[in-house]
Design an enzyme around this catalytic site. Structure first.
Site, PDB file in Angstrom:
ATOM      1  N   THR A 277       0.854  -1.284  -0.072  1.00 29.11           N
ATOM      2  CA  THR A 277      -0.204  -0.118  -0.067  1.00 29.11           C
ATOM      3  C   THR A 277       0.743   1.245   0.223  1.00 29.11           C
ATOM      4  O   THR A 277       1.902   1.319   0.280  1.00 29.11           O
ATOM      5  CB  THR A 277      -0.785   0.017   1.251  1.00 29.11           C
ATOM      6  OG1 THR A 277      -1.704   1.167   1.299  1.00 29.11           O
ATOM      7  CG2 THR A 277      -0.176   0.055   2.655  1.00 29.11           C
TER       8      THR A 277
ATOM      9  N   ASP B  11      -7.719  -3.836  -0.270  1.00 30.45           N
ATOM     10  CA  ASP B  11      -8.543  -3.129  -1.162  1.00 30.45           C
ATOM     11  C   ASP B  11      -9.680  -2.829  -0.455  1.00 30.45           C
ATOM     12  O   ASP B  11     -10.637  -3.819   0.046  1.00 30.45           O
ATOM     13  CB  ASP B  11      -8.893  -3.687  -2.260  1.00 30.45           C
ATOM     14  CG  ASP B  11      -9.307  -2.507  -3.529  1.00 30.45           C
ATOM     15  OD1 ASP B  11      -8.209  -1.604  -3.651  1.00 30.45           O
ATOM     16  OD2 ASP B  11     -10.530  -2.694  -4.217  1.00 30.45           O
TER      17      ASP B  11
ATOM     18  N   HIS C 292     -13.987  -2.675   9.198  1.00 33.17           N
ATOM     19  CA  HIS C 292     -13.793  -3.700   7.938  1.00 33.17           C
ATOM     20  C   HIS C 292     -12.284  -4.188   8.117  1.00 33.17           C
ATOM     21  O   HIS C 292     -12.123  -5.199   7.793  1.00 33.17           O
ATOM     22  CB  HIS C 292     -14.254  -2.832   6.894  1.00 33.17           C
ATOM     23  CG  HIS C 292     -13.602  -1.582   6.662  1.00 33.17           C
ATOM     24  ND1 HIS C 292     -13.254  -0.551   7.486  1.00 33.17           N
ATOM     25  CD2 HIS C 292     -12.786  -0.995   5.409  1.00 33.17           C
ATOM     26  CE1 HIS C 292     -12.658   0.515   7.179  1.00 33.17           C
ATOM     27  NE2 HIS C 292     -12.352   0.102   5.955  1.00 33.17           N
TER      28      HIS C 292
HETATM   29  P1  ITT Z   1      -3.769   1.721  -1.690  1.00 34.11           P
HETATM   30  O1  ITT Z   1      -4.164   1.155  -2.943  1.00 34.11           O
HETATM   31  O2  ITT Z   1      -2.021   1.918  -2.115  1.00 34.11           O
HETATM   32  O3  ITT Z   1      -3.831   0.739  -0.550  1.00 34.11           O
HETATM   33  P2  ITT Z   1      -5.540   3.458  -1.498  1.00 34.11           P
HETATM   34  O4  ITT Z   1      -5.845   4.427  -0.452  1.00 34.11           O
HETATM   35  O5  ITT Z   1      -5.840   4.007  -2.930  1.00 34.11           O
HETATM   36  O6  ITT Z   1      -4.144   2.832  -1.331  1.00 34.11           O
HETATM   37  P3  ITT Z   1      -8.028   1.573  -1.935  1.00 34.11           P
HETATM   38  O7  ITT Z   1      -7.551   1.508  -3.577  1.00 34.11           O
HETATM   39  O8  ITT Z   1      -8.045   0.380  -1.239  1.00 34.11           O
HETATM   40  O9  ITT Z   1      -6.640   2.383  -1.368  1.00 34.11           O
HETATM   41  O10 ITT Z   1      -9.115   2.696  -1.631  1.00 34.11           O
HETATM   42  C1  ITT Z   1      -9.844   2.716  -0.454  1.00 34.11           C
HETATM   43  C2  ITT Z   1     -10.346   4.205  -0.169  1.00 34.11           C
HETATM   44  O11 ITT Z   1     -11.472   3.701   0.452  1.00 34.11           O
HETATM   45  C3  ITT Z   1      -9.293   4.988   0.531  1.00 34.11           C
HETATM   46  O12 ITT Z   1      -8.689   5.868  -0.112  1.00 34.11           O
HETATM   47  C4  ITT Z   1     -10.540   5.905   1.417  1.00 34.11           C
HETATM   48  O13 ITT Z   1     -10.993   6.902   0.588  1.00 34.11           O
HETATM   49  C5  ITT Z   1     -11.740   4.628   1.585  1.00 34.11           C
HETATM   50  N1  ITT Z   1     -11.510   3.758   2.969  1.00 34.11           N
HETATM   51  C6  ITT Z   1     -10.918   2.757   2.838  1.00 34.11           C
HETATM   52  N2  ITT Z   1     -10.794   2.465   4.255  1.00 34.11           N
HETATM   53  C7  ITT Z   1     -11.272   3.336   4.854  1.00 34.11           C
HETATM   54  C8  ITT Z   1     -11.338   3.750   6.393  1.00 34.11           C
HETATM   55  O14 ITT Z   1     -10.891   2.801   7.195  1.00 34.11           O
HETATM   56  N3  ITT Z   1     -11.593   4.905   6.683  1.00 34.11           N
HETATM   57  C9  ITT Z   1     -12.166   5.611   5.649  1.00 34.11           C
HETATM   58  N4  ITT Z   1     -12.096   5.646   4.542  1.00 34.11           N
HETATM   59  C10 ITT Z   1     -11.531   4.330   4.091  1.00 34.11           C
END
Ligand code: ITT
Length: 199
Positions: free
Chosen positions: A8, A70, A176
């Site tokens: 990540t 993800d 989650h």
């Molecule tokens: P990586 O792919 O590098 O891990 P990313 O932030 O782009 O980083 P994701 O593609 O999994 O990760 O996108 C997840 C998005 O969903 C994240 O950027 C937040 O906007 C939201 N999200 C996920 N988990 C969250 C949490 O615990 N609290 C608040 N928002 C969350």
């Protein structure tokens, strides 16, 4: 000391993993420790597919066991959007929140859930993927400075506060990510350790 790569670029996720790991003796490295790694294209159509793509790419590049999460927000009134596009929904967290609240303006149904898929990869293959969810509602306005992403507008069931207001320890008990991570840790401890001393 053994280590595992968290695939990540999101420093908030790494901080949560480290807290979730507690006193388990595994070092977590992240993509910040592998600056030469090419950007991973998340072209899957589900949380699980994207988690697998990220974990596999990181494990292949580093030669080490890797995991990726993800995750995102599914909003019922928006047909489960932004879902896997939660990060790409807008450019910054305040913009993501403003866009979400504007799409839900006047909408009575504010049911939503955070979803997290965590995949673990090693030796060129995905070993296992675990999912976790937390149900709640989207608030009318942001509340709290804690957490990241959509945390200030997500109020988990059973609590009066948002994830932005709740102490991090509480989020880390019910989120989650915490739910998916707990199963992933069990797997790493029970199954991956049996592979040998390679990590
Ligand atoms: P990586 O792919 O590098 O891990 P990313 O932030 O782009 O980083 P994701 O593609 O999994 O990760 O996108 C997840 C998005 O969903 C994240 O950027 C937040 O906007 C939201 N999200 C996920 N988990 C969250 C949490 O615990 N609290 C608040 N928002 C969350």
């Amino acid at each position: 000391m053994s280590f595992i790569v968290a695939a990540t670029a999101n420093a908030h996720k790494v901080e949560e993993y480290k807290k979730l790991l507690g006193d388990i003796d595994v070092e977590i490295k992240s993509l910040a420790d592998f600056p030469d790694m090419p950007e991973i294209e998340e072209n899957g159509s589900t949380f699980k597919e994207n988690a697998e793509i990220k974990a596999l790419a990181a494990s292949k590049f580093t030669g080490a066991p890797a995991f990726a999460d993800d995750s995102g927000l599914e909003v019922d009134a928006l047909d489960k959007r932004p879902g896997i596009y939660s990060s790409r929904y807008a450019t910054t967290d305040p913009e993501r929140i403003a866009k979400l609240l504007s799409e839900l303006d006047g909408c009575g149904n504010r049911r939503a859930r955070f979803v997290c898929a965590i995949s673990i990869a090693f030796n060129g293959e995905v070993l296992e993927t675990f999912e976790g969810t937390v149900e709640g509602n989207i608030t009318l306005a942001p509340r709290g400075e804690g957490g990241f992403g959509y945390d200030p507008v997500f109020q988990p069931d059973g609590y009066d506060q948002t994830f932005g207001e709740l102490p991090q320890e509480v989020k880390n008990q019910i989120s989650h990510r915490a739910r998916a991570f707990a199963n992933a840790v069990d797997f790493v401890e029970n199954e991956l350790a049996a592979i040998g001393d390679v990590f």
